[in-house]
Design an enzyme around this catalytic site. Sequence first.
Site, PDB file in Angstrom:
ATOM      1  N   LYS A 167       0.834  -1.210   0.000  1.00 20.52           N
ATOM      2  CA  LYS A 167       0.000   0.000   0.000  1.00 20.52           C
ATOM      3  C   LYS A 167       0.867   1.258   0.000  1.00 20.52           C
ATOM      4  CE  LYS A 167      -4.091  -1.932   0.873  1.00 20.52           C
ATOM      5  NZ  LYS A 167      -5.364  -1.944   0.510  1.00 20.52           N
ATOM      6  N   LYS A 209      -3.790 -10.639  -6.964  1.00 18.56           N
ATOM      7  CA  LYS A 209      -5.027 -10.849  -6.209  1.00 18.56           C
ATOM      8  C   LYS A 209      -6.166  -9.985  -6.759  1.00 18.56           C
ATOM      9  CE  LYS A 209      -6.021  -8.863  -2.250  1.00 18.56           C
ATOM     10  NZ  LYS A 209      -6.483  -8.450  -0.928  1.00 18.56           N
ATOM     11  N   LYS A 255     -10.467  -4.888  -4.528  1.00 17.90           N
ATOM     12  CA  LYS A 255     -11.422  -3.809  -4.778  1.00 17.90           C
ATOM     13  C   LYS A 255     -10.728  -2.518  -5.177  1.00 17.90           C
ATOM     14  CE  LYS A 255     -11.902  -3.338   0.182  1.00 17.90           C
ATOM     15  NZ  LYS A 255     -12.755  -3.842   1.230  1.00 17.90           N
TER      16      LYS A 255
HETATM   17  P1  ATP Z   1      -7.920  -3.541  -0.694  1.00 25.40           P
HETATM   18  O1  ATP Z   1      -7.468  -3.897  -2.053  1.00 25.40           O
HETATM   19  O2  ATP Z   1      -8.521  -2.181  -0.573  1.00 25.40           O
HETATM   20  O3  ATP Z   1      -6.865  -3.782   0.359  1.00 25.40           O
HETATM   21  P2  ATP Z   1      -9.347  -6.029  -0.632  1.00 25.40           P
HETATM   22  O4  ATP Z   1     -10.101  -6.168  -1.891  1.00 25.40           O
HETATM   23  O5  ATP Z   1      -8.103  -6.825  -0.455  1.00 25.40           O
HETATM   24  O6  ATP Z   1      -9.092  -4.503  -0.319  1.00 25.40           O
HETATM   25  P3  ATP Z   1     -10.185  -6.397   2.024  1.00 25.40           P
HETATM   26  O7  ATP Z   1     -11.156  -5.505   2.673  1.00 25.40           O
HETATM   27  O8  ATP Z   1      -8.743  -6.143   2.348  1.00 25.40           O
HETATM   28  O9  ATP Z   1     -10.367  -6.388   0.485  1.00 25.40           O
HETATM   29  O10 ATP Z   1     -10.482  -7.921   2.326  1.00 25.40           O
HETATM   30  C1  ATP Z   1     -11.601  -8.390   2.961  1.00 25.40           C
HETATM   31  C2  ATP Z   1     -11.449  -9.870   3.276  1.00 25.40           C
HETATM   32  O11 ATP Z   1     -11.559 -10.629   2.083  1.00 25.40           O
HETATM   33  C3  ATP Z   1     -10.110 -10.267   3.887  1.00 25.40           C
HETATM   34  O12 ATP Z   1     -10.336 -11.340   4.776  1.00 25.40           O
HETATM   35  C4  ATP Z   1      -9.314 -10.718   2.708  1.00 25.40           C
HETATM   36  O13 ATP Z   1      -8.332 -11.656   3.072  1.00 25.40           O
HETATM   37  C5  ATP Z   1     -10.382 -11.359   1.850  1.00 25.40           C
HETATM   38  N1  ATP Z   1     -10.064 -11.205   0.425  1.00 25.40           N
HETATM   39  C6  ATP Z   1      -9.944 -10.036  -0.248  1.00 25.40           C
HETATM   40  N2  ATP Z   1      -9.639 -10.246  -1.530  1.00 25.40           N
HETATM   41  C7  ATP Z   1      -9.555 -11.604  -1.671  1.00 25.40           C
HETATM   42  C8  ATP Z   1      -9.260 -12.456  -2.772  1.00 25.40           C
HETATM   43  N3  ATP Z   1      -8.983 -11.963  -3.961  1.00 25.40           N
HETATM   44  N4  ATP Z   1      -9.288 -13.793  -2.574  1.00 25.40           N
HETATM   45  C9  ATP Z   1      -9.593 -14.305  -1.353  1.00 25.40           C
HETATM   46  N5  ATP Z   1      -9.865 -13.551  -0.278  1.00 25.40           N
HETATM   47  C10 ATP Z   1      -9.839 -12.222  -0.423  1.00 25.40           C
END
Ligand code: ATP
Length: 332
Positions: free
Chosen positions: A114, A196, A199
Amino acid sequence: MDDKKIILSGIKPSGELTLGSYIGAIKNWVELSDEYECYYMLADMHAITVRQEPAELRRRTLEQLAQYIACGLDPEKNTIFIQSHVPAHAELGWVLSCYTMFGELSRMTQFKDKSAKNEENINAGLFTYPSLMAADILVYQADLVPVGDDQKQHVEICRDIAVRFNGIYGETFKLPEPFIPKAGARIMSLQEPQNKMSKSEQDSGGCICILDKPESILRAFKRAVTDSETEVRYDPKAKPGVSNLMQIYAVCAGKTFAEIEAEFSGKGYGDLKATVGEAVVETLRPIREEAARLLSDKAYLEQIYKNGAERAARAANRTVQKVYKKVGFVGK
Ligand code: ATP
Ligand code: LTN
């Protein structure tokens, strides 16, 4: 009820919920909610480590709450709340930041990622985020933390902090375990399957959101990046795109990789993409419809988060009082 083990987990309302967070986290929250006493929060205090538009953050927090419930989290059975409504998180977060080492925080992958992406705003909160996350977990004396693979390191540092604190002051915190699903712990971007699904990269077509319309979901799967072979085979190293589609299909349709390989033997990637797209549409359709219905009833949502915060605060305040006493604060 009291002897049930405890779960805590949360998601930042920093963007729309994605298929990755549904499969990696929320789906398992629902499955575990009968067996455990569960606390599921909207991590708005974590969201502001990256700059947010205030009106958007408010809207997304309520939308995310509606989606938690629409995904199947029963507010009667689970304590669903907004992190900033329970001051104990910030209170314990501060104390724990005094038992978290600079060197430990510097090794966190999420911080490194980040800060590379937000060079203009590498703030102290982004750095100390794991201390607050440790407080989220330890304040409820959680046994289990269901998260996706990317959060494993944060649960590990939480355990290290708890061990350190317990070592100084005697048994205070239970040591939590991460719960990482076998299938779907890391859903990858449909456009860049080596990264990954996140969002934060919503515009590239690589990310599916829970509330996306069927047409746009089908379109995104149709455009998903695969490889130059033709065989549908699970091999994440050699075939990340196809393996990712298989993971998603395995979870949405309840099939094994062997079953999927058999189903697509002799068929092309076009068939696979269309079938996975349909399965995702059908998985998300009832959630999207129920979320829209819930969002039109703001009074109901308000009652859920108010009750949730009250219940959460009762449990959390007990831990904060215990900790304040142990570190030597004068009682009120
Ligand atoms: P950002 O990119 O803003 O950090 P994010 O999309 O990774 O956000 P989070 O709010 O960080 O979303 O994640 C919410 C939950 O979903 C966490 O437990 C994270 O491990 C899980 N998660 C997020 N993206 C994935 C993914 N692509 N596959 C599996 N689990 C995920
Ligand atoms: N750090 C997590 C969100 C989060 C969380 C938590 C997850 C904040 N507090 C406590 C589990 C337990 C993320 O970035 N996805």
